[in-house]
Scaffold this active site. Sequence first.
Site, PDB file in Angstrom:
ATOM      1  N   ARG A   1     -30.890  65.624 -25.042  1.00  0.00           N
ATOM      2  CA  ARG A   1     -31.485  66.872 -24.520  1.00  0.00           C
ATOM      3  C   ARG A   1     -32.650  66.588 -23.574  1.00  0.00           C
ATOM      4  NH1 ARG A   1     -33.068  66.194 -29.612  1.00  0.00           N
ATOM      5  NH2 ARG A   1     -35.271  65.676 -29.820  1.00  0.00           N
ATOM      6  N   ASN A   2     -33.216  65.377 -23.650  1.00  0.00           N
ATOM      7  CA  ASN A   2     -34.326  65.010 -22.765  1.00  0.00           C
ATOM      8  C   ASN A   2     -33.907  64.114 -21.601  1.00  0.00           C
ATOM      9  OD1 ASN A   2     -36.283  66.535 -24.036  1.00  0.00           O
ATOM     10  ND2 ASN A   2     -36.653  64.946 -25.576  1.00  0.00           N
TER      11      ASN A   2
ATOM     12  N   ASP B   1     -39.447  60.612 -27.577  1.00  0.00           N
ATOM     13  CA  ASP B   1     -38.488  61.702 -27.802  1.00  0.00           C
ATOM     14  C   ASP B   1     -37.194  61.427 -27.027  1.00  0.00           C
ATOM     15  OD1 ASP B   1     -37.557  64.026 -28.922  1.00  0.00           O
ATOM     16  OD2 ASP B   1     -38.939  65.358 -27.860  1.00  0.00           O
TER      17      ASP B   1
ATOM     18  N   ASP C   1     -39.157  64.443 -19.789  1.00  0.00           N
ATOM     19  CA  ASP C   1     -39.922  64.848 -20.953  1.00  0.00           C
ATOM     20  C   ASP C   1     -40.681  63.697 -21.619  1.00  0.00           C
ATOM     21  OD1 ASP C   1     -40.773  67.043 -22.227  1.00  0.00           O
ATOM     22  OD2 ASP C   1     -39.318  66.955 -23.838  1.00  0.00           O
TER      23      ASP C   1
END
Length: 288
Positions: free
Chosen positions: A147-148, A143, A160
């Site tokens: 955003r991570n 992922d 994450d």
Amino acid sequence: LLTPVPRQDWELHHENIELGKMLGEGAFGAVHAGVLTLKDGTSKKVAVKVHKGKAINKELIREICKEARTMRRYKHPNVVAFYGVAIEHEPIMLVMELISGGSLDSYLAKNGNMVSVSERISFSFDAAKGLEYLHDRSCIHRDVAARNCLVNDGRVKLSDFGLSRDVSAQAKAYKLKNLKQKLPIRWLSPETLITASYTFKSDVFSFGILIWEIFVYPKASEPYPGMTAAEVNAQVKAGYRMEAPENMPSAVKTIMVQHCWPQDPDERWSMTNVRKGFEELVACNSSK
Ligand code: ADP
């Protein structure tokens, strides 16, 4: 004299975790700032993910323990440090390094035009070093996205992955059935879109999308602006790729397009080569 039962160093007690202000919310649950009191009585500031689900079974606990043992060993300046889990009772808590600057996507959205090209190269280099480290330890992130990534004092750290991702993925799969929650289509490689499988090379493709995000902000909010997720899904499988952002140096564009985004995963670079690519750019930049 009674010797205390030896505990694994990743096993934490709820009573040693003090929850403070809420920092954000994810698939796993709320993320709070907090204080962890260590065995020697000292304490440190941490981030705590508090599991929101009640659907924790023995199988999941076993998985969490296994993963926690592995993650406890990851130590790298570009990977968010993991301290341990509290699993004695609900809610399950994951305790990790506190990163004060928040996520990279919100940082870029907020500071947008003030972020220089060399700073963007440095962010990309940081993320490359973190992902190379995880790959060297056989961890596929699955992922990779702005955003991570979290930002601290101008340094980027990957977050994450492993446990929080696996447990969030369970929550997401659960949600998928119930709420039809979307997959991160815009970050997925063509083969992942086709086979739903993840490899080191699909991480490299997503890393290319991350570089695009790092250079495009704040002009677009999401990769493939103007396209629907269904269009992205069909087009990426057919070989379509985004234009490079305007301010992206051509050397970065080459890494992104030619070495992260080939349709054939075997033609993509390893994260070691990607990291070396950015290392050269950083060296060039600082000698200017
Ligand atoms: P999930 O993986 O459960 O979806 P995230 O990891 O995306 O949750 O976390 C949600 C938000 O919480 C992030 O966007 C960030 O603002 C905040 N956060 C997460 N981890 C940390 C951390 N280690 N330090 C500070 N803030 C964090």
